[in-house]
Design an enzyme around this catalytic site. Sequence first.
Site, short mmCIF file in Angstrom:
data_model
loop_
_atom_site.label_atom_id
_atom_site.label_comp_id
_atom_site.label_asym_id
_atom_site.label_seq_id
_atom_site.Cartn_x
_atom_site.Cartn_y
_atom_site.Cartn_z
N TYR A 174 0.97 -1.21 -0.10
CA TYR A 174 -0.10 0.05 0.09
C TYR A 174 0.75 1.46 0.03
CZ TYR A 174 -3.76 3.01 1.54
OH TYR A 174 -4.83 3.93 1.91
N LYS B 279 0.81 3.86 -2.94
CA LYS B 279 0.46 5.50 -2.73
C LYS B 279 1.67 6.35 -2.80
CE LYS B 279 -3.89 4.82 -1.36
NZ LYS B 279 -4.95 5.12 -2.30
P1 NAI Z 1 -13.69 1.97 1.17
O1 NAI Z 1 -13.00 0.74 1.31
O2 NAI Z 1 -14.81 2.67 1.87
O3 NAI Z 1 -13.94 2.60 -0.26
C1 NAI Z 1 -13.19 2.12 -1.44
C2 NAI Z 1 -14.04 1.81 -2.54
O4 NAI Z 1 -13.20 1.30 -3.66
C3 NAI Z 1 -14.99 0.60 -2.20
O5 NAI Z 1 -16.45 0.91 -2.55
C4 NAI Z 1 -14.63 -0.56 -3.01
O6 NAI Z 1 -15.48 -1.44 -3.47
C5 NAI Z 1 -13.92 0.19 -4.21
N1 NAI Z 1 -13.08 -0.69 -4.97
C6 NAI Z 1 -12.13 -1.79 -4.42
N2 NAI Z 1 -11.59 -2.13 -5.38
C7 NAI Z 1 -12.00 -1.66 -6.66
C8 NAI Z 1 -11.60 -1.99 -8.02
N3 NAI Z 1 -10.86 -2.88 -8.26
N4 NAI Z 1 -12.23 -1.06 -8.89
C9 NAI Z 1 -13.16 -0.12 -8.42
N5 NAI Z 1 -13.59 -0.02 -7.36
C10 NAI Z 1 -12.79 -0.46 -6.24
O7 NAI Z 1 -12.24 2.91 1.47
P2 NAI Z 1 -12.00 4.60 1.97
O8 NAI Z 1 -11.54 4.75 3.16
O9 NAI Z 1 -13.13 5.37 1.46
O10 NAI Z 1 -10.68 4.89 0.96
C11 NAI Z 1 -11.05 5.53 -0.17
C12 NAI Z 1 -9.81 5.82 -0.66
O11 NAI Z 1 -8.83 6.63 0.37
C13 NAI Z 1 -8.76 4.78 -1.22
O12 NAI Z 1 -7.70 4.89 -2.09
C14 NAI Z 1 -7.84 4.80 0.45
O13 NAI Z 1 -6.70 4.14 0.13
C15 NAI Z 1 -7.56 6.24 0.60
N6 NAI Z 1 -7.29 6.70 2.01
C16 NAI Z 1 -8.14 6.25 2.99
C17 NAI Z 1 -8.05 6.62 4.32
C18 NAI Z 1 -8.86 6.55 5.40
O14 NAI Z 1 -8.43 6.58 6.54
N7 NAI Z 1 -10.00 5.96 5.19
C19 NAI Z 1 -6.54 7.24 4.64
C20 NAI Z 1 -5.80 7.43 3.51
C21 NAI Z 1 -6.24 7.07 2.29
#
Ligand code: NAI
Length: 250
Positions: free
Chosen positions: A155, A159
């Site tokens: 990861y 990133k």
């Molecule tokens: P989440 O798991 O709630 O949302 C991620 C979404 O991406 C999900 O709806 C999932 O179905 C979708 N997804 C997964 N694989 C996929 C694919 N191959 N093609 C299309 N969609 C796909 O996660 P969250 O927390 O909302 O994260 C969103 C972004 O923010 C991610 O890139 C994560 O790495 C980043 N992020 C999140 C943090 C946090 O604390 N929540 C911190 C730093 C970064």
Amino acid sequence: MELNLQGRVALVTGSGSGIGRDTVFKLAEEGCKIVVSDINAGSAHETAEDLRKAGHEAIAVACDVTSEDEVAHLVAQAQQQLGGIDILVNNAGIVKDGYLTKMTEQSWDSVVDIILKGAFLCSRAVLPQMMEKKWGRVINISSRSLFGNPGQTNYSAGKAGLVGFTRALAQEQGRFGVTVNAVAPGFIMTPGMRNLPHFPKLQEAATAKVPVGFLGEPRDISNAVAFLASDVARYISGTTLFVTGGRYSG
Ligand code: NAI
């Protein structure tokens, strides 16, 4: 501050849940037409339906961002139904944590592919439209983990790679009126995170590391995305905006 996003078409990958879902709501509230996309078709359609119920214009297209064919279909649908994409938010991301010595090749490939190959395929598919219009925004959701978290070599590499991708692409696209930036969130309390059984402990441990003394909400990230998507940010390109409450490495 007037963001003036009225009538722009925004595509957010992985917008069926969490930060992506809040981002489509924020951009819709600012006047954008929305393409909700997620590998999970059900959550994509539900999010688009919720947007429409709230009075916004939105379509849903299921798409795995690592599939060239599915990305092509997604962009074609957006073009057909909403007339092309002005704002792309590469938000889809997953974690598959584990120490490197025990990490499977599949865990490495899936995490890095969704982050990097996904951003590559989606950007490559939408940029020709933006270049033609001489206006576009690509916003990549990186992470504070780019500094390196133990148990997250896959990861963290993905990133950090996304920041290099952002800087290189910004230099290629500037002359076409397209800016390319990254947002690096710190710990953000998504609904999925709140439902974890060990959430209270996690919250306590994470909060202790955040200088402002509280954890972020999805709206902290979507506000940053909306700002970078706007004309207000027209002179900002190739940068990474840390939205971490003051926490960087460590
Ligand atoms: P989440 O798991 O709630 O949302 C991620 C979404 O991406 C999900 O709806 C999932 O179905 C979708 N997804 C997964 N694989 C996929 C694919 N191959 N093609 C299309 N969609 C796909 O996660 P969250 O927390 O909302 O994260 C969103 C972004 O923010 C991610 O890139 C994560 O790495 C980043 N992020 C999140 C943090 C946090 O604390 N929540 C911190 C730093 C970064």
